[in-house]
Every structure is written in structure tokens, then in C-alpha cells.
Design a protein around this motif. Structure first.
Motif, PDB file in Angstrom:
ATOM      1  N   ARG A 299      19.405  43.687-111.801  1.00  0.00           N
ATOM      2  CA  ARG A 299      20.252  43.096-111.446  1.00  0.00           C
ATOM      3  C   ARG A 299      21.520  43.975-110.535  1.00  0.00           C
ATOM      4  NH1 ARG A 299      24.035  37.921-113.303  1.00  0.00           N
ATOM      5  NH2 ARG A 299      25.164  37.754-111.359  1.00  0.00           N
ATOM      6  N   VAL A 300      21.674  43.979-109.727  1.00  0.00           N
ATOM      7  CA  VAL A 300      23.256  45.103-108.733  1.00  0.00           C
ATOM      8  C   VAL A 300      24.087  44.011-108.021  1.00  0.00           C
ATOM      9  CG1 VAL A 300      23.631  46.855-107.110  1.00  0.00           C
ATOM     10  CG2 VAL A 300      21.244  46.546-108.376  1.00  0.00           C
ATOM     11  N   VAL A 301      25.040  43.991-108.843  1.00  0.00           N
ATOM     12  CA  VAL A 301      26.821  43.456-107.239  1.00  0.00           C
ATOM     13  C   VAL A 301      27.200  44.575-106.765  1.00  0.00           C
ATOM     14  CG1 VAL A 301      28.828  42.160-108.553  1.00  0.00           C
ATOM     15  CG2 VAL A 301      27.059  42.128-110.018  1.00  0.00           C
ATOM     16  N   GLU A 302      26.819  43.933-105.625  1.00  0.00           N
ATOM     17  CA  GLU A 302      27.388  44.586-104.836  1.00  0.00           C
ATOM     18  C   GLU A 302      28.340  44.565-104.190  1.00  0.00           C
ATOM     19  OE1 GLU A 302      24.294  44.619-101.575  1.00  0.00           O
ATOM     20  OE2 GLU A 302      23.221  45.984-102.445  1.00  0.00           O
ATOM     21  N   LEU A 303      29.870  45.804-103.640  1.00  0.00           N
ATOM     22  CA  LEU A 303      30.745  45.211-103.717  1.00  0.00           C
ATOM     23  C   LEU A 303      31.954  45.983-102.813  1.00  0.00           C
ATOM     24  CD1 LEU A 303      31.813  46.190-107.775  1.00  0.00           C
ATOM     25  CD2 LEU A 303      32.039  43.733-106.279  1.00  0.00           C
ATOM     26  N   PRO A 304      32.582  45.402-102.177  1.00  0.00           N
ATOM     27  CA  PRO A 304      33.417  46.383-100.897  1.00  0.00           C
ATOM     28  C   PRO A 304      34.148  47.694-101.258  1.00  0.00           C
ATOM     29  CG  PRO A 304      34.825  44.866-101.755  1.00  0.00           C
ATOM     30  CD  PRO A 304      33.648  44.859-102.553  1.00  0.00           C
ATOM     31  N   VAL A 305      33.726  47.599-102.439  1.00  0.00           N
ATOM     32  CA  VAL A 305      35.040  49.111-102.473  1.00  0.00           C
ATOM     33  C   VAL A 305      34.319  50.310-102.675  1.00  0.00           C
ATOM     34  CG1 VAL A 305      37.007  48.234-103.201  1.00  0.00           C
ATOM     35  CG2 VAL A 305      35.167  48.314-105.075  1.00  0.00           C
ATOM     36  N   PRO A 306      34.263  51.226-102.561  1.00  0.00           N
ATOM     37  CA  PRO A 306      32.999  52.739-103.604  1.00  0.00           C
ATOM     38  C   PRO A 306      33.125  52.690-104.569  1.00  0.00           C
ATOM     39  CG  PRO A 306      34.561  53.476-101.435  1.00  0.00           C
ATOM     40  CD  PRO A 306      35.129  51.628-101.925  1.00  0.00           C
ATOM     41  N   ARG A 307      34.042  53.095-105.102  1.00  0.00           N
ATOM     42  CA  ARG A 307      34.731  53.831-105.562  1.00  0.00           C
ATOM     43  C   ARG A 307      35.360  52.981-107.611  1.00  0.00           C
ATOM     44  NH1 ARG A 307      37.349  60.038-105.100  1.00  0.00           N
ATOM     45  NH2 ARG A 307      35.199  60.653-104.032  1.00  0.00           N
ATOM     46  N   VAL A 308      33.758  51.561-108.013  1.00  0.00           N
ATOM     47  CA  VAL A 308      33.638  51.019-108.736  1.00  0.00           C
ATOM     48  C   VAL A 308      33.714  52.297-110.394  1.00  0.00           C
ATOM     49  CG1 VAL A 308      32.711  49.265-109.968  1.00  0.00           C
ATOM     50  CG2 VAL A 308      32.180  49.462-107.464  1.00  0.00           C
ATOM     51  N   THR A 309      34.704  51.619-111.418  1.00  0.00           N
ATOM     52  CA  THR A 309      34.922  51.937-112.201  1.00  0.00           C
ATOM     53  C   THR A 309      34.042  51.864-113.516  1.00  0.00           C
ATOM     54  OG1 THR A 309      37.053  51.523-112.376  1.00  0.00           O
ATOM     55  CG2 THR A 309      37.152  53.096-111.172  1.00  0.00           C
ATOM     56  N   ALA A 310      34.636  50.800-113.958  1.00  0.00           N
ATOM     57  CA  ALA A 310      34.330  49.734-115.150  1.00  0.00           C
ATOM     58  C   ALA A 310      34.313  48.285-114.926  1.00  0.00           C
ATOM     59  CB  ALA A 310      34.871  49.982-116.143  1.00  0.00           C
ATOM     60  N   CYS A 311      33.564  47.769-116.016  1.00  0.00           N
ATOM     61  CA  CYS A 311      33.120  46.527-116.262  1.00  0.00           C
ATOM     62  C   CYS A 311      33.251  46.206-117.771  1.00  0.00           C
ATOM     63  CB  CYS A 311      32.499  45.761-115.717  1.00  0.00           C
ATOM     64  SG  CYS A 311      30.955  46.392-116.347  1.00  0.00           S
ATOM     65  N   ALA A 312      34.021  44.869-117.327  1.00  0.00           N
ATOM     66  CA  ALA A 312      33.888  44.290-119.143  1.00  0.00           C
ATOM     67  C   ALA A 312      33.606  42.898-118.969  1.00  0.00           C
ATOM     68  CB  ALA A 312      34.583  44.572-119.857  1.00  0.00           C
ATOM     69  N   PHE A 313      33.336  41.838-119.839  1.00  0.00           N
ATOM     70  CA  PHE A 313      33.483  40.421-119.776  1.00  0.00           C
ATOM     71  C   PHE A 313      34.099  39.393-120.193  1.00  0.00           C
ATOM     72  CE2 PHE A 313      28.567  41.294-119.253  1.00  0.00           C
ATOM     73  CZ  PHE A 313      28.217  39.980-118.063  1.00  0.00           C
ATOM     74  N   GLY A 314      35.044  38.771-119.890  1.00  0.00           N
ATOM     75  CA  GLY A 314      35.628  37.676-120.070  1.00  0.00           C
ATOM     76  C   GLY A 314      36.084  36.512-119.817  1.00  0.00           C
ATOM     77  N   GLY A 315      38.088  35.786-119.912  1.00  0.00           N
ATOM     78  CA  GLY A 315      37.723  34.599-120.008  1.00  0.00           C
ATOM     79  C   GLY A 315      37.687  33.912-121.197  1.00  0.00           C
ATOM     80  N   ALA A 316      37.306  32.906-121.401  1.00  0.00           N
ATOM     81  CA  ALA A 316      37.722  31.735-122.695  1.00  0.00           C
ATOM     82  C   ALA A 316      36.096  31.910-123.075  1.00  0.00           C
ATOM     83  CB  ALA A 316      38.001  30.529-122.876  1.00  0.00           C
ATOM     84  N   GLY A 317      34.736  31.953-122.506  1.00  0.00           N
ATOM     85  CA  GLY A 317      33.703  32.302-122.975  1.00  0.00           C
ATOM     86  C   GLY A 317      33.302  33.252-123.011  1.00  0.00           C
ATOM     87  N   LEU A 318      33.310  34.196-122.120  1.00  0.00           N
ATOM     88  CA  LEU A 318      32.993  35.799-122.274  1.00  0.00           C
ATOM     89  C   LEU A 318      32.504  35.878-120.954  1.00  0.00           C
ATOM     90  CD1 LEU A 318      32.962  37.417-125.653  1.00  0.00           C
ATOM     91  CD2 LEU A 318      34.842  37.392-123.717  1.00  0.00           C
ATOM     92  N   THR A 319      32.047  34.846-119.856  1.00  0.00           N
ATOM     93  CA  THR A 319      30.908  35.016-118.815  1.00  0.00           C
ATOM     94  C   THR A 319      31.656  35.531-117.946  1.00  0.00           C
ATOM     95  OG1 THR A 319      31.939  32.089-117.992  1.00  0.00           O
ATOM     96  CG2 THR A 319      30.662  32.739-120.370  1.00  0.00           C
ATOM     97  N   ASP A 320      32.611  35.922-117.577  1.00  0.00           N
ATOM     98  CA  ASP A 320      33.284  36.368-115.940  1.00  0.00           C
ATOM     99  C   ASP A 320      33.523  37.948-116.449  1.00  0.00           C
ATOM    100  OD1 ASP A 320      33.276  33.905-114.943  1.00  0.00           O
ATOM    101  OD2 ASP A 320      35.918  33.621-116.164  1.00  0.00           O
ATOM    102  N   LEU A 321      32.438  38.167-115.267  1.00  0.00           N
ATOM    103  CA  LEU A 321      32.499  39.749-115.639  1.00  0.00           C
ATOM    104  C   LEU A 321      33.876  40.691-114.949  1.00  0.00           C
ATOM    105  CD1 LEU A 321      30.305  42.527-115.902  1.00  0.00           C
ATOM    106  CD2 LEU A 321      29.944  42.532-114.198  1.00  0.00           C
ATOM    107  N   TYR A 322      34.443  41.606-114.983  1.00  0.00           N
ATOM    108  CA  TYR A 322      35.798  42.142-114.293  1.00  0.00           C
ATOM    109  C   TYR A 322      35.790  43.588-114.327  1.00  0.00           C
ATOM    110  CZ  TYR A 322      38.754  37.874-115.378  1.00  0.00           C
ATOM    111  OH  TYR A 322      39.863  36.644-115.341  1.00  0.00           O
ATOM    112  N   ILE A 323      36.683  43.604-112.495  1.00  0.00           N
ATOM    113  CA  ILE A 323      35.759  45.071-112.658  1.00  0.00           C
ATOM    114  C   ILE A 323      36.546  46.034-111.969  1.00  0.00           C
ATOM    115  CG2 ILE A 323      34.143  46.176-110.468  1.00  0.00           C
ATOM    116  CD1 ILE A 323      32.644  43.552-110.512  1.00  0.00           C
ATOM    117  N   THR A 324      36.739  47.407-112.416  1.00  0.00           N
ATOM    118  CA  THR A 324      37.614  47.303-111.665  1.00  0.00           C
ATOM    119  C   THR A 324      37.860  48.836-111.099  1.00  0.00           C
ATOM    120  OG1 THR A 324      38.105  49.975-114.030  1.00  0.00           O
ATOM    121  CG2 THR A 324      39.330  47.891-114.235  1.00  0.00           C
ATOM    122  N   THR A 325      38.354  49.079-110.134  1.00  0.00           N
ATOM    123  CA  THR A 325      38.199  50.104-108.931  1.00  0.00           C
ATOM    124  C   THR A 325      39.520  51.550-108.211  1.00  0.00           C
ATOM    125  OG1 THR A 325      39.454  48.530-107.248  1.00  0.00           O
ATOM    126  CG2 THR A 325      37.049  48.248-107.987  1.00  0.00           C
ATOM    127  N   ALA A 326      39.166  52.269-107.626  1.00  0.00           N
ATOM    128  CA  ALA A 326      39.581  53.531-107.884  1.00  0.00           C
ATOM    129  C   ALA A 326      39.759  53.465-106.331  1.00  0.00           C
ATOM    130  CB  ALA A 326      39.411  54.413-108.637  1.00  0.00           C
TER     131      ALA A 326
END
Length: 301
Positions: A243-270
Motif C-alpha cells: 500500500r502507498v499513501v501519496e501526499l502533496p508534500v515531498p518531505r514526509v517524516t514519520a507516521c503513527a496510528f491514533g484516535g479512539a480506536g487507533l484507526t487514523d494514521l497521523y503523518i508529520t511533514t517538514a
């Protein structure tokens, strides 16, 4: 292999080097940082409340502690804060000034000229695995260490260039690790405290970016952020890219699941180093319903 462009903006920001998203299970909020901005952010997706705390040094990671507060991987070592006292930053978080946490003290102080902290992760036993790198990214100038709750430090890998993503399989028997310039996602056997039998899980080809931060989901798949790759990739436990999640920013730095059910993928950028940053570079992004994550254990110190 599945490709998707679906994402939302969780927090619009201009972090120079957004990094280290971590879901704080106890407080039901996301913690993330701006390394070069020396700031630690929190975000409650239910209420929308956000806080910001400024650290005295560049901060490579911030993780919740068992008794409250944060453990932080700073330029000159690992420190402890009491409960975060940063103000509610409102809609303009990145333009406000933060305040420090309460009761800071060093847990392990080891200043090395020209070196700074980078990514870190809490192991299943509550120890903190901390990475370092040189500001000039000199080969072999960084390390990966295990910091016990009492502050005892042990260097685990001493020939690292840019120590980045670290995570564990759902059963705790494997540890995944990234030294970014190698382009590899490696896997070790893990006995609860020690790692052995290093081997390659997957490699990111030249032109596809560099592997940066990672997280492991409940199925044992490894999600990897791609610096200069504009994407997050998911690899199966056997190393197959599925699986690939394509994003509009080139510098994608890290990711982690969160939310009440740990189903949402949070992604940091630079934004750092970009001549013409995308308007969302430096923001915190989220892919709702991306999968099912694992709870991040708090630091036991």
C-alpha cells in the motif's frame, strides 16, 4: 498494491522539521514535535485543543511517561518533564510562543559537540530507544541507545548515520529499524532487551525517497514515511510493498496510528531545505480509517 491520495489536514502548521507523532493513550491526544523549532505539540482530535511547549534545545522525540509528563530526546541527552504546561495555542499554533514544562531534569546527560538527538521509541518493557546523528550527517556519527527507566544507558548500535524509525512487532519478538541513508528497513530478533540477527526487510529504490520514521500496525505491517518521496508506504511482515499513501508534500517524516480506536494514521511533514515549500509542508496530516494501530507504551521512568 493499493495507492491512495486520501488525507485530511489535522493541524495546518509550518514546522521546520515536523516529526515523531505518538498517540498518548492515557490523555487521548497526539504528541508531535518540530525538531529544529525546539517545540513539542499536542493535539486532541475530539475537542480540537492544541498546546505547544518550547524546549531549551533541539528535540528529537517526545513520549508520554507512565506517571504523567514527557520524556524527551534532546540535543545533549534524555530529559524528563512533568505535566506539559504549554498554553492552548488555538488556531494559530505556529505563530504563538510556548512555555516550558514543569520540573525538568536530566535523566541521561551526554553532550557531544556537533551531534543532536533524532527519533526515539518506547519498547514493550518501557525502556526508551534513542537515536542520534551529527548535524553534518557525517557517516557513522550517530548511534542507537537503550535508556532504562533509571537512566542507565547502553549503546546498541554505534555506527549509525541518521538514526530514524524504530518499532516492534505485535508479539514483541521483532524490532524494525531505519538508518536513513542506507535506504533500508531492517529487522532484528528481539528478546525483550537485546537485538540480534540483523537483516533487510525492504529497501527503498533511488528516486523514491529515503525511509524516515515508521510505525507497526496490529497486523504486523510496517508503515514507513518517505523523506523526499512524498508518501507513506506499508510493507507486510515478509517485506512486500502492499500500500502507498501519496501526499502533496515531498518531505514526509514519520507516521503513527491514533484516535479512539487507533484507526487514523497521523503523518508529520517538514519544510526545511525546500526552495518552494508546498502550502501544507510542515503540517500534521491524517488518513482516517487507514488501518488498526498498536498502543504505544509510555516510558516507565
Amino acid at each position: 498494491m493499493t495507492r491512495t491520495h486520501a488525507y485530511d489536514v489535522a493541524v495546518r502548521a509550518e514546522a521546520a522539521l515536523g516529526e515523531g507523532p505518538t498517540w498518548d493513550v492515557g490523555a487521548q491526544r497526539l504528541i508531535w514535535i518540530d525538531i529544529l523549532g525546539s517545540r513539542v505539540f499536542t493535539y486532541d482530535p475530539v475537542s480540537g485543543r492544541r498546546t505547544v511547549m518550547t524546549t531549551e534545545q533541539h528535540v528529537g522525540a517526545a513520549k508520554p511517561r507512565t506517571g504523567g509528563g514527557l520524556v524527551v530526546n534532546l540535543r545533549d541527552g534524555v530529559g524528563l518533564y512533568g505535566p506539559v504546561s504549554g498554553p492552548d495555542s488555538g488556531p494559530d499554533a505556529d505563530s504563538g510562543s510556548g512555555s516550558g514544562g514543569e520540573g525538568f531534569r536530566w535523566l541521561h546527560h551526554e553532550a557531544v559537540p556537533g551531534r543532536r538527538a533524532n527519533d526515539a521509541a518506547v519498547a514493550p518493557d518501557g525502556a526508551l530507544w534513542t537515536g542520534t546523528m551529527r548535524y553534518d550527517e557525517a557517516p557513522g556519527g550517530g548511534s542507537l541507545s537503550r535508556i532504562a527507566p533509571d537512566g542507565t544507558a547502553e549503546v546498541v548500535l554505534d555506527d549509525v548515520t541518521v538514526s530514524n524509525g524504530t518499532g516492534w512487532s505485535p508479539d514483541g519478538r521483532l524490532m524494525y529499524y531505519i538508518d536513513t541513508p542506507t535506504r533500508r528497513i531492517d529487522v532484528f530478533d528481539f528478546d525483550g532487551q537485546r537485538i540480534t540477527n540483523r537483516r533487510q526487510l525492504a529497501v527503498v529504490d533511488e528516486g523514491d525517497g529515503f525511509p524516515d520514521g515508521l510505525t507497526v500496525d496490529a497486523e504486523g505491517c510496517v508503515w514507513v514515511a518517505l523523506w523526499d518521496g512524498g508518501a507513506v508506504r506499508r510493507y507486510t511482515p515478509s517485506g512486500v510493498l502492499d500500500r502507498v499513501v501519496e501526499l502533496p508534500v515531498p518531505r514526509v517524516t514519520a507516521c503513527a496510528f491514533g484516535g479512539a480506536g487507533l484507526t487514523d494514521l497521523y503523518i508529520t511533514t517538514a519544510r526545511t531545505g525546500l526552495e518552494a515549500p508546498h502550502p501544507l509542508a510542515g503540517s500534521l496530516l491524517v488518513v482516517p480509517g487507514a488501518g488498526k494501530g498498536l498502543p504505544h507504551p509510555p516510558f516507565a521512568g
